[in-house]
Scaffold this motif. Structure first.
Motif, PDB file in Angstrom:
ATOM      1  N   GLU A 159       0.829  -1.203   0.000  1.00 48.99           N
ATOM      2  CA  GLU A 159       0.000   0.000   0.000  1.00 48.99           C
ATOM      3  C   GLU A 159       0.874   1.269   0.000  1.00 48.99           C
ATOM      4  O   GLU A 159       0.551   2.255  -0.659  1.00 48.99           O
ATOM      5  CB  GLU A 159      -0.915   0.004   1.234  1.00 48.99           C
ATOM      6  CG  GLU A 159      -2.036  -1.035   1.191  1.00 48.99           C
ATOM      7  CD  GLU A 159      -1.562  -2.470   1.461  1.00 48.99           C
ATOM      8  OE1 GLU A 159      -0.437  -2.653   1.985  1.00 48.99           O
ATOM      9  OE2 GLU A 159      -2.308  -3.404   1.131  1.00 48.99           O
ATOM     10  N   ARG A 186      -5.245   3.944  -4.830  1.00 51.41           N
ATOM     11  CA  ARG A 186      -4.331   2.926  -4.296  1.00 51.41           C
ATOM     12  C   ARG A 186      -4.703   1.540  -4.835  1.00 51.41           C
ATOM     13  O   ARG A 186      -3.841   0.784  -5.278  1.00 51.41           O
ATOM     14  CB  ARG A 186      -4.395   2.957  -2.782  1.00 51.41           C
ATOM     15  CG  ARG A 186      -3.554   1.894  -2.124  1.00 51.41           C
ATOM     16  CD  ARG A 186      -3.873   1.774  -0.647  1.00 51.41           C
ATOM     17  NE  ARG A 186      -3.210   2.781   0.171  1.00 51.41           N
ATOM     18  CZ  ARG A 186      -3.321   2.833   1.505  1.00 51.41           C
ATOM     19  NH1 ARG A 186      -4.073   1.957   2.138  1.00 51.41           N
ATOM     20  NH2 ARG A 186      -2.687   3.759   2.194  1.00 51.41           N
ATOM     21  N   ASP A 187      -5.988   1.219  -4.806  1.00 47.71           N
ATOM     22  CA  ASP A 187      -6.410  -0.109  -5.272  1.00 47.71           C
ATOM     23  C   ASP A 187      -6.131  -0.289  -6.760  1.00 47.71           C
ATOM     24  O   ASP A 187      -5.783  -1.386  -7.195  1.00 47.71           O
ATOM     25  CB  ASP A 187      -7.894  -0.328  -4.990  1.00 47.71           C
ATOM     26  CG  ASP A 187      -8.169  -0.576  -3.505  1.00 47.71           C
ATOM     27  OD1 ASP A 187      -7.199  -0.844  -2.768  1.00 47.71           O
ATOM     28  OD2 ASP A 187      -9.342  -0.484  -3.104  1.00 47.71           O
ATOM     29  N   GLU A 188      -6.301   0.769  -7.511  1.00 47.82           N
ATOM     30  CA  GLU A 188      -6.026   0.652  -8.952  1.00 47.82           C
ATOM     31  C   GLU A 188      -4.550   0.376  -9.219  1.00 47.82           C
ATOM     32  O   GLU A 188      -4.195  -0.330 -10.157  1.00 47.82           O
ATOM     33  CB  GLU A 188      -6.475   1.921  -9.677  1.00 47.82           C
ATOM     34  CG  GLU A 188      -7.988   2.003  -9.827  1.00 47.82           C
ATOM     35  CD  GLU A 188      -8.467   3.366 -10.323  1.00 47.82           C
ATOM     36  OE1 GLU A 188      -9.614   3.427 -10.796  1.00 47.82           O
ATOM     37  OE2 GLU A 188      -7.715   4.364 -10.224  1.00 47.82           O
ATOM     38  N   ASP A 191      -4.038  -3.344  -8.126  1.00 47.68           N
ATOM     39  CA  ASP A 191      -4.744  -4.318  -8.964  1.00 47.68           C
ATOM     40  C   ASP A 191      -4.333  -4.257 -10.435  1.00 47.68           C
ATOM     41  O   ASP A 191      -4.834  -5.031 -11.248  1.00 47.68           O
ATOM     42  CB  ASP A 191      -6.260  -4.102  -8.861  1.00 47.68           C
ATOM     43  CG  ASP A 191      -6.774  -4.384  -7.458  1.00 47.68           C
ATOM     44  OD1 ASP A 191      -6.080  -5.114  -6.707  1.00 47.68           O
ATOM     45  OD2 ASP A 191      -7.840  -3.854  -7.094  1.00 47.68           O
TER      46      ASP A 191
END
Lengths: 383, 125
Positions: A159, A186-188, A191
Protein backbone atom coordinates in the motif's frame (compact mmCIF):
# COMPACT_ATOMS: atom_id res chain seq x y z
CA UNK A 1 36.15 22.94 -2.91
CA UNK A 2 32.75 24.57 -2.98
CA UNK A 3 30.88 26.22 -5.82
CA UNK A 4 28.05 27.31 -3.57
CA UNK A 5 26.15 30.12 -5.23
CA UNK A 6 28.78 30.60 -7.94
CA UNK A 7 26.49 29.64 -10.81
CA UNK A 8 22.79 29.95 -11.50
CA UNK A 9 20.16 28.56 -13.81
CA UNK A 10 18.80 31.36 -15.98
CA UNK A 11 16.59 29.45 -18.38
CA UNK A 12 14.77 26.15 -18.77
CA UNK A 13 12.93 24.53 -21.63
CA UNK A 14 10.64 21.57 -22.17
CA UNK A 15 9.55 20.04 -25.47
CA UNK A 16 7.52 17.10 -26.71
CA UNK A 17 6.44 15.99 -23.25
CA UNK A 18 4.41 12.81 -23.72
CA UNK A 19 4.21 12.05 -27.41
CA UNK A 20 6.00 13.81 -30.26
CA UNK A 21 5.38 11.79 -33.42
CA UNK A 22 7.36 12.80 -36.48
CA UNK A 23 10.10 14.53 -34.54
CA UNK A 24 13.54 13.20 -33.71
CA UNK A 25 15.16 13.33 -30.30
CA UNK A 26 17.49 16.00 -31.66
CA UNK A 27 14.52 18.06 -32.88
CA UNK A 28 13.06 17.89 -29.38
CA UNK A 29 16.40 18.67 -27.77
CA UNK A 30 16.75 21.74 -30.00
CA UNK A 31 13.23 22.95 -29.18
CA UNK A 32 13.93 22.67 -25.46
CA UNK A 33 17.32 24.36 -25.83
CA UNK A 34 15.83 27.26 -27.82
CA UNK A 35 13.17 27.79 -25.17
CA UNK A 36 15.75 27.76 -22.38
CA UNK A 37 17.99 30.25 -24.16
CA UNK A 38 15.04 32.50 -25.04
CA UNK A 39 14.02 32.58 -21.39
CA UNK A 40 17.52 33.63 -20.44
CA UNK A 41 17.72 36.24 -23.18
CA UNK A 42 20.65 34.38 -24.68
CA UNK A 43 21.19 32.74 -28.05
CA UNK A 44 22.80 29.58 -29.40
CA UNK A 45 25.89 31.62 -30.27
CA UNK A 46 26.36 32.44 -26.58
CA UNK A 47 26.71 28.75 -25.67
CA UNK A 48 30.34 27.81 -25.23
CA UNK A 49 29.83 24.81 -22.93
CA UNK A 50 27.66 21.92 -24.07
CA UNK A 51 26.56 19.10 -21.77
CA UNK A 52 24.65 16.22 -23.33
CA UNK A 53 24.12 12.50 -22.94
CA UNK A 54 21.24 10.48 -24.31
CA UNK A 55 20.19 6.97 -25.28
CA UNK A 56 20.19 7.57 -29.02
CA UNK A 57 23.71 8.91 -29.60
CA UNK A 58 26.86 7.36 -28.20
CA UNK A 59 28.73 10.62 -28.91
CA UNK A 60 25.84 12.82 -27.84
CA UNK A 61 27.70 16.15 -27.50
CA UNK A 62 28.86 15.79 -31.11
CA UNK A 63 25.39 15.13 -32.50
CA UNK A 64 23.73 17.81 -30.40
CA UNK A 65 26.44 20.39 -31.07
CA UNK A 66 26.33 19.75 -34.80
CA UNK A 67 22.53 19.98 -34.98
CA UNK A 68 22.44 23.19 -32.93
CA UNK A 69 25.31 24.79 -34.79
CA UNK A 70 27.29 25.16 -31.59
CA UNK A 71 31.08 24.94 -31.53
CA UNK A 72 31.70 24.55 -27.81
CA UNK A 73 34.97 25.32 -26.09
CA UNK A 74 34.16 22.53 -23.71
CA UNK A 75 31.69 19.70 -23.81
CA UNK A 76 30.85 16.95 -21.39
CA UNK A 77 28.87 13.79 -21.96
CA UNK A 78 29.09 11.78 -18.78
CA UNK A 79 26.72 8.85 -19.21
CA UNK A 80 25.87 7.23 -15.90
CA UNK A 81 22.21 6.61 -16.64
CA UNK A 82 19.24 8.79 -15.86
CA UNK A 83 21.14 10.90 -13.36
CA UNK A 84 23.56 12.13 -16.03
CA UNK A 85 22.05 15.58 -16.64
CA UNK A 86 22.17 16.23 -12.91
CA UNK A 87 25.82 15.17 -12.89
CA UNK A 88 26.43 17.58 -15.76
CA UNK A 89 25.52 20.41 -13.37
CA UNK A 90 28.66 19.67 -11.40
CA UNK A 91 30.95 19.83 -14.41
CA UNK A 92 29.16 22.91 -15.74
CA UNK A 93 29.54 24.66 -12.39
CA UNK A 94 33.25 23.85 -12.23
CA UNK A 95 33.88 24.96 -15.81
CA UNK A 96 31.92 28.19 -15.35
CA UNK A 97 33.58 28.98 -12.04
CA UNK A 98 37.01 28.32 -13.54
CA UNK A 99 36.25 30.71 -16.38
CA UNK A 100 36.66 28.04 -19.05
CA UNK A 101 33.17 28.83 -20.32
CA UNK A 102 30.58 31.55 -19.82
CA UNK A 103 27.33 29.88 -20.82
CA UNK A 104 26.51 26.22 -20.22
CA UNK A 105 23.69 24.41 -22.01
CA UNK A 106 22.63 21.09 -20.47
CA UNK A 107 20.15 19.29 -22.67
CA UNK A 108 18.50 15.94 -23.11
CA UNK A 109 15.94 14.56 -25.53
CA UNK A 110 14.41 11.22 -26.37
CA UNK A 111 11.73 9.72 -28.55
CA UNK A 112 11.58 6.57 -26.48
CA UNK A 113 7.82 6.26 -26.94
CA UNK A 114 7.70 6.92 -30.66
CA UNK A 115 10.69 4.78 -31.64
CA UNK A 116 10.24 2.03 -29.06
CA UNK A 117 12.81 -0.66 -29.59
CA UNK A 118 15.24 1.50 -31.53
CA UNK A 119 17.06 2.98 -28.58
CA UNK A 120 20.58 2.24 -27.53
CA UNK A 121 19.48 -0.26 -24.94
CA UNK A 122 21.87 -0.44 -22.01
CA UNK A 123 20.70 -4.00 -21.40
CA UNK A 124 21.37 -5.39 -24.85
CA UNK A 125 24.34 -3.31 -25.98
CA UNK A 126 26.31 -4.30 -22.92
CA UNK A 127 25.82 -7.88 -21.77
CA UNK A 128 26.19 -8.26 -18.02
CA UNK A 129 27.30 -11.85 -18.28
CA UNK A 130 26.76 -12.99 -14.70
CA UNK A 131 23.22 -11.66 -14.38
CA UNK A 132 21.77 -11.96 -17.83
CA UNK A 133 21.52 -15.76 -18.12
CA UNK A 134 18.74 -15.60 -15.51
CA UNK A 135 16.54 -13.41 -17.68
CA UNK A 136 16.42 -10.17 -15.71
CA UNK A 137 14.06 -7.57 -17.12
CA UNK A 138 16.20 -4.47 -16.88
CA UNK A 139 15.87 -2.18 -15.15
CA UNK A 140 12.64 -3.14 -13.37
CA UNK A 141 13.82 -6.48 -11.99
CA UNK A 142 16.77 -4.86 -10.24
CA UNK A 143 14.51 -2.35 -8.49
CA UNK A 144 12.08 -5.16 -7.66
CA UNK A 145 14.85 -7.12 -5.95
CA UNK A 146 15.75 -4.07 -3.92
CA UNK A 147 12.11 -3.57 -3.00
CA UNK A 148 11.77 -7.16 -1.82
CA UNK A 149 14.58 -6.54 0.59
CA UNK A 150 13.18 -3.19 1.78
CA UNK A 151 9.81 -4.85 2.47
CA UNK A 152 11.54 -7.73 4.28
CA UNK A 153 13.76 -5.60 6.47
CA UNK A 154 11.49 -2.66 7.23
CA UNK A 155 7.96 -3.90 6.69
CA UNK A 156 7.41 -1.52 3.81
CA UNK A 157 3.99 -2.38 2.40
CA UNK A 158 2.40 -2.81 -0.98
CA UNK A 159 0.00 0.00 0.00
CA UNK A 160 2.85 2.40 0.79
CA UNK A 161 4.39 1.77 -2.62
CA UNK A 162 1.02 2.41 -4.24
CA UNK A 163 0.68 5.68 -2.36
CA UNK A 164 3.83 6.95 -4.08
CA UNK A 165 2.20 6.41 -7.47
CA UNK A 166 -1.07 7.96 -6.28
CA UNK A 167 0.76 11.05 -4.99
CA UNK A 168 2.56 11.43 -8.30
CA UNK A 169 -0.75 11.27 -10.14
CA UNK A 170 -2.30 13.87 -7.86
CA UNK A 171 0.55 16.25 -8.59
CA UNK A 172 0.28 15.46 -12.31
CA UNK A 173 -3.40 16.38 -12.22
CA UNK A 174 -2.24 19.90 -11.32
CA UNK A 175 0.30 20.04 -14.16
CA UNK A 176 -1.06 20.69 -17.65
CA UNK A 177 2.19 19.36 -19.17
CA UNK A 178 1.93 15.96 -17.47
CA UNK A 179 1.25 12.94 -19.68
CA UNK A 180 -1.06 10.98 -17.35
CA UNK A 181 -3.43 13.14 -15.32
CA UNK A 182 -6.51 10.99 -14.75
CA UNK A 183 -7.54 9.90 -11.28
CA UNK A 184 -5.69 6.95 -9.76
CA UNK A 185 -6.45 5.12 -6.53
CA UNK A 186 -4.33 2.93 -4.30
CA UNK A 187 -6.41 -0.11 -5.27
CA UNK A 188 -6.03 0.65 -8.95
CA UNK A 189 -2.25 0.67 -8.56
CA UNK A 190 -2.25 -2.61 -6.64
CA UNK A 191 -4.74 -4.32 -8.96
CA UNK A 192 -3.01 -3.25 -12.18
CA UNK A 193 -1.13 -5.79 -14.29
CA UNK A 194 1.76 -7.32 -12.36
CA UNK A 195 5.04 -6.82 -14.19
CA UNK A 196 7.72 -7.86 -11.74
CA UNK A 197 6.72 -8.56 -8.15
CA UNK A 198 5.84 -6.46 -6.24
CA UNK A 199 5.55 -3.90 -9.05
CA UNK A 200 2.49 -3.52 -11.20
CA UNK A 201 2.56 -1.39 -14.30
CA UNK A 202 1.44 1.61 -12.18
CA UNK A 203 4.54 1.32 -10.00
CA UNK A 204 6.66 1.83 -13.10
CA UNK A 205 7.64 5.06 -14.79
CA UNK A 206 6.03 6.09 -18.04
CA UNK A 207 7.53 5.50 -21.44
CA UNK A 208 7.23 8.86 -23.17
CA UNK A 209 8.94 11.18 -25.58
CA UNK A 210 10.31 14.44 -24.27
CA UNK A 211 13.20 16.83 -23.97
CA UNK A 212 14.51 19.29 -21.45
CA UNK A 213 17.21 21.94 -21.33
CA UNK A 214 18.78 24.16 -18.72
CA UNK A 215 21.05 27.16 -19.22
CA UNK A 216 23.54 28.09 -16.53
CA UNK A 217 25.92 30.95 -16.17
CA UNK A 218 28.07 32.53 -13.49
CA UNK A 219 26.06 34.33 -10.86
CA UNK A 220 27.49 37.76 -11.72
CA UNK A 221 26.34 37.36 -15.32
CA UNK A 222 23.08 35.70 -14.29
CA UNK A 223 21.76 38.95 -12.85
CA UNK A 224 21.74 40.46 -16.35
CA UNK A 225 19.52 37.72 -17.76
CA UNK A 226 15.76 37.98 -18.31
CA UNK A 227 14.59 35.73 -15.54
CA UNK A 228 15.49 35.76 -11.88
CA UNK A 229 18.42 33.39 -11.33
CA UNK A 230 18.06 30.19 -9.35
CA UNK A 231 21.34 29.48 -7.63
CA UNK A 232 23.12 26.14 -7.39
CA UNK A 233 23.96 25.89 -3.69
CA UNK A 234 25.51 22.43 -3.67
CA UNK A 235 25.84 19.24 -5.65
CA UNK A 236 27.45 15.85 -5.27
CA UNK A 237 27.59 12.56 -7.14
CA UNK A 238 28.57 8.97 -6.39
CA UNK A 239 28.29 5.48 -7.76
CA UNK A 240 28.98 2.19 -6.07
CA UNK A 241 27.99 -0.46 -8.61
CA UNK A 242 26.63 -1.17 -12.07
CA UNK A 243 24.70 -4.39 -11.46
CA UNK A 244 22.26 -4.76 -8.59
CA UNK A 245 23.95 -8.02 -7.57
CA UNK A 246 27.03 -5.94 -6.64
CA UNK A 247 25.28 -3.50 -4.28
CA UNK A 248 26.10 -4.78 -0.79
CA UNK A 249 22.92 -3.57 0.93
CA UNK A 250 19.93 -3.37 -1.40
CA UNK A 251 18.13 -1.03 0.99
CA UNK A 252 20.76 1.69 0.85
CA UNK A 253 21.97 3.60 -2.19
CA UNK A 254 24.87 5.99 -2.48
CA UNK A 255 22.35 8.83 -2.14
CA UNK A 256 23.28 8.32 1.50
CA UNK A 257 26.65 9.77 0.47
CA UNK A 258 25.60 12.39 -2.08
CA UNK A 259 22.94 13.87 0.20
CA UNK A 260 25.27 14.73 3.09
CA UNK A 261 27.93 16.05 0.70
CA UNK A 262 25.47 18.23 -1.20
CA UNK A 263 23.90 19.51 2.02
CA UNK A 264 27.32 20.33 3.44
CA UNK A 265 28.21 22.42 0.40
CA UNK A 266 24.82 24.14 0.49
CA UNK A 267 25.04 24.80 4.22
CA UNK A 268 21.54 23.45 4.63
CA UNK A 269 19.79 20.58 6.38
CA UNK A 270 17.04 18.39 4.96
CA UNK A 271 14.46 20.17 7.13
CA UNK A 272 15.33 23.41 5.33
CA UNK A 273 14.34 22.09 1.87
CA UNK A 274 10.97 23.28 0.58
CA UNK A 275 10.52 21.17 -2.58
CA UNK A 276 11.93 17.77 -3.53
CA UNK A 277 12.28 16.33 -7.02
CA UNK A 278 13.41 12.72 -6.58
CA UNK A 279 13.97 10.52 -9.60
CA UNK A 280 11.02 8.09 -9.45
CA UNK A 281 11.73 5.36 -11.96
CA UNK A 282 9.71 3.05 -9.73
CA UNK A 283 7.52 3.57 -6.69
CA UNK A 284 10.28 2.42 -4.35
CA UNK A 285 12.60 5.22 -5.43
CA UNK A 286 11.15 8.17 -3.50
CA UNK A 287 10.90 5.99 -0.40
CA UNK A 288 14.56 5.01 -0.70
CA UNK A 289 15.75 8.54 -1.45
CA UNK A 290 13.76 10.20 1.34
CA UNK A 291 15.63 7.86 3.67
CA UNK A 292 19.06 8.01 2.07
CA UNK A 293 18.99 11.81 1.73
CA UNK A 294 18.07 12.19 5.38
CA UNK A 295 14.44 13.33 5.21
CA UNK A 296 13.52 10.40 7.44
CA UNK A 297 15.34 7.54 9.10
CA UNK A 298 16.20 4.36 7.20
CA UNK A 299 13.14 2.15 7.09
CA UNK A 300 10.69 4.99 7.75
CA UNK A 301 10.19 5.95 4.12
CA UNK A 302 7.11 3.78 3.80
CA UNK A 303 5.19 5.38 6.67
CA UNK A 304 6.47 8.79 5.48
CA UNK A 305 4.75 8.49 2.08
CA UNK A 306 1.65 6.65 3.29
CA UNK A 307 -1.79 8.24 3.02
CA UNK A 308 -0.74 11.26 1.00
CA UNK A 309 2.48 12.06 2.84
CA UNK A 310 4.12 13.33 -0.35
CA UNK A 311 0.92 14.22 -2.24
CA UNK A 312 -0.39 17.77 -2.66
CA UNK A 313 -1.27 19.01 0.82
CA UNK A 314 0.90 16.34 2.45
CA UNK A 315 3.80 16.69 4.84
CA UNK A 316 6.40 17.34 2.13
CA UNK A 317 5.97 18.26 -1.56
CA UNK A 318 7.77 15.58 -3.60
CA UNK A 319 7.78 15.27 -7.39
CA UNK A 320 5.53 18.23 -7.93
CA UNK A 321 5.40 17.85 -11.72
CA UNK A 322 3.97 14.34 -11.41
CA UNK A 323 7.39 12.72 -11.68
CA UNK A 324 8.52 9.93 -13.94
CA UNK A 325 5.50 7.98 -12.79
CA UNK A 326 2.89 10.37 -14.18
CA UNK A 327 4.47 13.40 -15.90
CA UNK A 328 7.23 12.31 -18.25
CA UNK A 329 9.92 9.64 -18.50
CA UNK A 330 11.68 9.57 -21.85
CA UNK A 331 14.38 7.00 -21.04
CA UNK A 332 16.35 9.26 -18.71
CA UNK A 333 14.42 11.53 -16.35
CA UNK A 334 17.20 13.45 -14.57
CA UNK A 335 16.89 16.76 -16.43
CA UNK A 336 13.26 17.02 -15.40
CA UNK A 337 14.13 16.95 -11.71
CA UNK A 338 16.28 20.00 -12.43
CA UNK A 339 13.71 21.88 -14.50
CA UNK A 340 10.87 21.38 -12.04
CA UNK A 341 13.03 22.50 -9.12
CA UNK A 342 13.98 25.69 -10.97
CA UNK A 343 10.41 26.39 -12.03
CA UNK A 344 9.17 25.92 -8.47
CA UNK A 345 11.75 28.39 -7.13
CA UNK A 346 10.76 30.94 -9.79
CA UNK A 347 7.10 30.55 -8.87
CA UNK A 348 6.16 29.41 -12.38
CA UNK A 349 4.14 26.36 -11.42
CA UNK A 350 0.52 27.53 -11.39
CA UNK A 351 -1.84 25.12 -9.64
CA UNK A 352 1.00 22.94 -8.40
CA UNK A 353 3.12 25.81 -7.08
CA UNK A 354 4.53 25.20 -3.62
CA UNK A 355 3.94 28.41 -1.65
CA UNK A 356 7.03 30.42 -0.68
CA UNK A 357 9.44 27.80 -2.02
CA UNK A 358 12.97 29.09 -1.48
CA UNK A 359 15.03 25.89 -1.61
CA UNK A 360 14.68 22.77 -3.70
CA UNK A 361 16.48 19.52 -4.32
CA UNK A 362 16.96 17.73 -7.63
CA UNK A 363 17.97 14.14 -7.14
CA UNK A 364 19.03 12.01 -10.09
CA UNK A 365 19.27 8.24 -10.16
CA UNK A 366 20.90 6.13 -12.84
CA UNK A 367 21.23 2.50 -13.83
CA UNK A 368 19.97 0.09 -11.20
CA UNK A 369 20.09 2.40 -8.19
CA UNK A 370 23.69 2.68 -9.40
CA UNK A 371 24.57 6.34 -9.79
CA UNK A 372 23.16 9.05 -7.55
CA UNK A 373 23.48 12.80 -7.98
CA UNK A 374 22.05 15.40 -5.64
CA UNK A 375 21.74 19.10 -6.47
CA UNK A 376 20.42 21.77 -4.12
CA UNK A 377 18.98 25.04 -5.39
CA UNK A 378 18.06 28.31 -3.75
CA UNK A 379 16.62 31.70 -4.54
CA UNK A 380 18.59 34.94 -4.11
CA UNK A 381 17.92 35.30 -0.38
CA UNK A 382 19.48 31.89 0.36
CA UNK A 383 22.90 33.04 -0.83
CA UNK B 1 59.34 -10.98 -24.85
CA UNK B 2 56.41 -8.82 -23.73
CA UNK B 3 54.89 -9.32 -20.31
CA UNK B 4 52.85 -12.52 -20.24
CA UNK B 5 49.10 -12.01 -19.97
CA UNK B 6 47.25 -13.54 -17.04
CA UNK B 7 44.57 -16.12 -17.59
CA UNK B 8 41.19 -14.47 -18.20
CA UNK B 9 39.12 -14.78 -15.01
CA UNK B 10 35.81 -15.11 -16.88
CA UNK B 11 37.24 -17.96 -18.93
CA UNK B 12 38.64 -19.67 -15.84
CA UNK B 13 35.25 -19.47 -14.11
CA UNK B 14 33.51 -20.92 -17.16
CA UNK B 15 36.09 -23.69 -17.45
CA UNK B 16 35.50 -24.71 -13.82
CA UNK B 17 31.76 -24.71 -14.41
CA UNK B 18 32.23 -26.92 -17.44
CA UNK B 19 34.11 -29.34 -15.17
CA UNK B 20 31.15 -29.34 -12.79
CA UNK B 21 32.77 -27.11 -10.17
CA UNK B 22 31.46 -23.77 -8.90
CA UNK B 23 34.56 -21.78 -8.06
CA UNK B 24 35.06 -18.26 -6.80
CA UNK B 25 38.15 -16.29 -5.96
CA UNK B 26 39.67 -15.52 -2.59
CA UNK B 27 42.04 -12.65 -1.95
CA UNK B 28 45.39 -13.70 -0.50
CA UNK B 29 45.81 -10.26 1.07
CA UNK B 30 42.47 -9.53 2.78
CA UNK B 31 41.13 -13.12 2.67
CA UNK B 32 37.75 -11.98 1.43
CA UNK B 33 35.97 -13.88 -1.30
CA UNK B 34 35.23 -12.27 -4.63
CA UNK B 35 32.47 -12.77 -7.17
CA UNK B 36 32.22 -12.06 -10.12
CA UNK B 37 35.75 -13.05 -11.15
CA UNK B 38 38.35 -10.32 -11.48
CA UNK B 39 42.07 -9.74 -11.73
CA UNK B 40 42.18 -7.52 -8.64
CA UNK B 41 40.40 -7.70 -5.32
CA UNK B 42 37.64 -5.06 -5.27
CA UNK B 43 37.89 -4.87 -1.47
CA UNK B 44 41.61 -4.28 -0.84
CA UNK B 45 42.82 -4.07 -4.46
CA UNK B 46 45.33 -6.83 -3.91
CA UNK B 47 46.35 -8.93 -6.87
CA UNK B 48 46.79 -12.35 -5.28
CA UNK B 49 43.42 -13.86 -6.04
CA UNK B 50 43.24 -17.64 -5.97
CA UNK B 51 40.39 -19.98 -6.84
CA UNK B 52 38.45 -22.21 -4.52
CA UNK B 53 35.32 -24.26 -4.83
CA UNK B 54 32.24 -23.02 -2.96
CA UNK B 55 30.30 -25.15 -0.51
CA UNK B 56 27.18 -24.42 -2.53
CA UNK B 57 25.23 -23.43 0.55
CA UNK B 58 23.42 -20.14 0.44
CA UNK B 59 20.49 -18.04 1.61
CA UNK B 60 18.06 -16.09 -0.55
CA UNK B 61 18.85 -12.38 -0.02
CA UNK B 62 16.30 -10.82 -2.39
CA UNK B 63 13.73 -12.24 -4.78
CA UNK B 64 11.21 -11.30 -7.44
CA UNK B 65 8.94 -12.92 -9.99
CA UNK B 66 9.22 -11.84 -13.58
CA UNK B 67 5.76 -12.09 -15.04
CA UNK B 68 5.23 -13.19 -18.58
CA UNK B 69 2.42 -14.85 -20.46
CA UNK B 70 2.11 -18.63 -20.31
CA UNK B 71 2.72 -18.91 -24.06
CA UNK B 72 6.08 -17.16 -23.54
CA UNK B 73 7.07 -19.57 -20.81
CA UNK B 74 5.15 -18.20 -17.83
CA UNK B 75 6.44 -16.43 -14.73
CA UNK B 76 9.87 -17.22 -13.37
CA UNK B 77 11.97 -16.46 -10.34
CA UNK B 78 14.94 -14.12 -10.22
CA UNK B 79 16.85 -13.82 -6.98
CA UNK B 80 20.10 -12.96 -5.29
CA UNK B 81 21.70 -15.60 -3.10
CA UNK B 82 24.21 -14.90 -0.35
CA UNK B 83 26.69 -17.76 -0.40
CA UNK B 84 28.25 -19.14 2.74
CA UNK B 85 31.60 -17.67 1.68
CA UNK B 86 30.20 -14.12 1.74
CA UNK B 87 29.70 -13.48 -1.94
CA UNK B 88 26.38 -12.86 -3.64
CA UNK B 89 25.24 -14.74 -6.73
CA UNK B 90 22.47 -13.71 -9.07
CA UNK B 91 20.33 -16.74 -9.74
CA UNK B 92 17.05 -18.56 -9.80
CA UNK B 93 15.51 -20.96 -7.33
CA UNK B 94 13.95 -23.91 -9.10
CA UNK B 95 11.32 -26.20 -7.67
CA UNK B 96 8.93 -23.98 -5.74
CA UNK B 97 6.49 -21.74 -7.58
CA UNK B 98 8.39 -18.49 -8.26
CA UNK B 99 6.29 -16.50 -5.81
CA UNK B 100 6.98 -19.07 -3.09
CA UNK B 101 10.69 -18.30 -3.10
CA UNK B 102 11.20 -16.30 0.08
CA UNK B 103 13.98 -14.17 1.50
CA UNK B 104 15.87 -16.16 4.11
CA UNK B 105 15.22 -19.50 2.39
CA UNK B 106 18.16 -21.90 2.60
CA UNK B 107 19.26 -23.03 -0.85
CA UNK B 108 21.92 -25.18 -2.48
CA UNK B 109 23.66 -24.43 -5.73
CA UNK B 110 23.51 -26.81 -8.67
CA UNK B 111 24.95 -26.64 -12.17
CA UNK B 112 22.49 -27.23 -14.98
CA UNK B 113 22.83 -27.07 -18.72
CA UNK B 114 20.80 -24.23 -20.15
CA UNK B 115 20.92 -22.99 -23.72
CA UNK B 116 23.96 -25.19 -24.23
CA UNK B 117 25.95 -23.67 -21.35
CA UNK B 118 26.47 -24.62 -17.73
CA UNK B 119 24.56 -22.30 -15.38
CA UNK B 120 24.37 -22.11 -11.57
CA UNK B 121 20.82 -22.43 -10.26
CA UNK B 122 19.51 -23.10 -6.78
CA UNK B 123 17.29 -25.65 -5.06
CA UNK B 124 15.69 -25.31 -1.63
CA UNK B 125 17.80 -27.19 0.91
Amino acid sequence: MSFRGKVAAVGVGLAGIGEAPGLSHLDLTAMAAKQALDEAGLSFSDVDGLFAANLQNIFAPLNVGEYLGIRPKLSEGTQIGGSSPVAHLIWAALALDAGLIDTALICYGSTQRSVAGKLLSPSTSEPLIYEMPYGPRYPISSYALSTSRHMYEYGTTREQLADVAVAARQWAALNPDAFMRGPLTRDEVIDARMICDPFTVRDCCLVTDGAGAVVLTRSDRARDCNREPVYLLGAAMAHWHRQISQLPDLTQTCASETGPRAFEMAGLKPAEIDVLELYDAFSINPIMFLEDLGFCAKGEGGPFVENGGIAPGGRLPVNTNGGGLSCVHPGMYGIFTVIEAIQQLRGDCGDRQVADAKTAISHGNGGHFSSQVTAIWGVQETL
Amino acid sequence: MPHPLPEGPDERYAAYLAEGRICIQQCGDCQRHVFYPRLFCPHCHGSSLTWREVSGKGTVYATTVIRQRPDKGGPYNLCLVDMEEGVRFPGRVEGPAPEDVKIGMAVAARIKQEDGNPLVVFDPS
